[in-house]
Design an enzyme around this catalytic site. Structure first.
Site, PDB file in Angstrom:
ATOM      1  N   ASP A  40       5.557  -1.253   5.920  1.00  0.00           N
ATOM      2  CA  ASP A  40       5.092  -0.054   5.216  1.00  0.00           C
ATOM      3  C   ASP A  40       4.348  -0.368   3.912  1.00  0.00           C
ATOM      4  O   ASP A  40       4.697   0.154   2.853  1.00  0.00           O
ATOM      5  CB  ASP A  40       6.279   0.900   4.957  1.00  0.00           C
ATOM      6  N   HIS A  42       1.373   0.590   3.345  1.00  0.00           N
ATOM      7  CA  HIS A  42       0.777   1.911   3.052  1.00  0.00           C
ATOM      8  C   HIS A  42      -0.294   1.902   1.952  1.00  0.00           C
ATOM      9  O   HIS A  42      -0.195   2.621   0.951  1.00  0.00           O
ATOM     10  CB  HIS A  42       1.876   2.908   2.663  1.00  0.00           C
ATOM     11  N   ASP A  68       2.399   0.478   9.591  1.00  0.00           N
ATOM     12  CA  ASP A  68       2.060   1.388   8.486  1.00  0.00           C
ATOM     13  C   ASP A  68       1.370   0.647   7.335  1.00  0.00           C
ATOM     14  O   ASP A  68       1.855   0.591   6.208  1.00  0.00           O
ATOM     15  CB  ASP A  68       3.291   2.184   8.004  1.00  0.00           C
ATOM     16  N   ASN A 100       3.483   4.130  13.052  1.00  0.00           N
ATOM     17  CA  ASN A 100       3.047   5.469  13.481  1.00  0.00           C
ATOM     18  C   ASN A 100       1.780   5.921  12.754  1.00  0.00           C
ATOM     19  O   ASN A 100       1.095   6.822  13.219  1.00  0.00           O
ATOM     20  CB  ASN A 100       4.169   6.501  13.313  1.00  0.00           C
ATOM     21  N   HIS A 101       1.459   5.297  11.618  1.00  0.00           N
ATOM     22  CA  HIS A 101       0.192   5.658  10.966  1.00  0.00           C
ATOM     23  C   HIS A 101      -1.009   5.009  11.651  1.00  0.00           C
ATOM     24  O   HIS A 101      -2.135   5.464  11.453  1.00  0.00           O
ATOM     25  CB  HIS A 101       0.230   5.317   9.476  1.00  0.00           C
ATOM     26  N   HIS A 147       8.665  -0.798  14.328  1.00  0.00           N
ATOM     27  CA  HIS A 147       8.445   0.112  13.199  1.00  0.00           C
ATOM     28  C   HIS A 147       9.514   1.205  13.106  1.00  0.00           C
ATOM     29  O   HIS A 147      10.088   1.432  12.048  1.00  0.00           O
ATOM     30  CB  HIS A 147       7.057   0.753  13.291  1.00  0.00           C
ATOM     31  N   HIS A 213       9.584   2.269   8.422  1.00  0.00           N
ATOM     32  CA  HIS A 213       9.335   3.685   8.716  1.00  0.00           C
ATOM     33  C   HIS A 213       9.957   4.685   7.742  1.00  0.00           C
ATOM     34  O   HIS A 213       9.345   5.699   7.440  1.00  0.00           O
ATOM     35  CB  HIS A 213       9.824   3.970  10.142  1.00  0.00           C
TER      36      HIS A 213
HETATM   37 MN   LIG Z   1       6.137   5.087   9.536  1.00  0.00          MN
END
Ligand SMILES: [Mn+2]
Length: 278
Positions: A40, A42, A68, A100-101, A147, A213
């Site tokens: 993540d 991000h 992510d 999931n991103h 994830h 996640h």
């Molecule tokens: Mn996620």
């Protein structure tokens, strides 16, 4: 926002990395003496730099990122460029799992697609590359990285996991209550009980699951009698007490290193938590 140069670089990296990712199975199986697990990122390029510098000092051999890479933070494109270039330099030692991103459904609502709003072709090419990312990793033959979580279906096997239908693995969460419970994240997403997780681990000869996640203040949260590690490697921005963590797997132990935000950047904590493995 990212510069034109940064976007051009992404275009080149995407093209070069696609065949490499395409060759990888849905489940990759790295075995190394010293591995770093982080998740993540991000779009937080500064955090990624901070983590990579640390990893280099620790003599990390292989890197497993649990997805992510984009959205939320300001530098999705720069983060992707850095990670894709690592993969291109060292394809057998860098593993980029899908989050999931890294899906069309969600990325179009967030910062990455805003960044590439004038670059529809590049956005499409990026999405096509995300589809080739592996879904899971099995480290040293018995540590499963993903994830989200497992699917929680009957007789679930690692062999059933495919790049074509990854939603459950990217979205589900481990829960504290037994059974399969609907998740507040949305339809078709579940919280997976310790009973189902333990069964899955037994059937698939696994001793540990590491997942990302879910952002939380602690950096690391343990579920399922310490057999599921929920890791988060950037700061969710929820106050000065929040900490982020990475994991280092070496021989029969896994160590968690924590960092916090300081006035000018980040700082590693002295405290290191350790989990002994079988
Ligand atoms: Mn996620």
């Amino acid at each position: 926002m990212s510069s034109k140069t940064e976007k051009d670089r992404l275009g080149k990296n995407i093209k070069r990395v696609k065949p490499l990712l395409k060759k990888e199975e849905a489940i990759v199986r790295p075995s190394f003496k010293k591995m770093l697990i982080a998740t993540d990122i991000h779009g937080d390029y500064r955090a990624l730099e901070f983590i990579l510098k640390f990893a280099e000092k620790k003599g990390i051999e292989a890197y497993i990122f649990l997805g992510d890479y984009i959205d939320k933070g300001p530098d999705s494109v720069a983060v992707l460029n850095e990670l894709l270039e690592m993969k291109l330099r060292n394809p057998k030692k860098i593993f980029l799992l899908r989050g999931n991103h890294e899906t069309r459904d969600i990325s179009r609502w967030f910062e990455f697609s805003d960044d590439l709003a004038d670059e529809t072709e590049l956005l499409e090419a990026s999405n096509a590359v995300f589809e080739q990312m592996p879904i899971g990793a099995v480290l040293n033959e018995n540590i499963f990285c993903v994830h989200g979580c497992i699917a929680g279906t009957k007789h679930e096997s690692l062999k059933d996991i495919s790049k074509k239908d990854p939603k459950k693995y990217l979205w589900n969460d481990p829960g504290t209550e037994d059974g399969l419970l609907p998740s507040g994240r949305g339809g078709g997403i579940y919280s997976i009980g310790p009973d189902l997780i333990k069964k899955f681990m037994k059937q698939n000869d696994l001793q540990l699951i590491i997942r990302g996640h879910t952002s939380h203040q602690e950096g690391v949260k343990l579920f399922c009698d310490d057999r599921v590690i929920s890791l988060y490697s950037t700061l969710p921005g929820t106050g000065p007490r929040a900490r982020a963590a990475v994991a280092v797997l070496e021989e029969k132990k896994i160590k968690f290193y924590y960092y916090r935000k300081t006035k000018n950047g980040f700082e590693w904590e002295d405290e290191v938590k350790q989990l002994d493995l079988k």
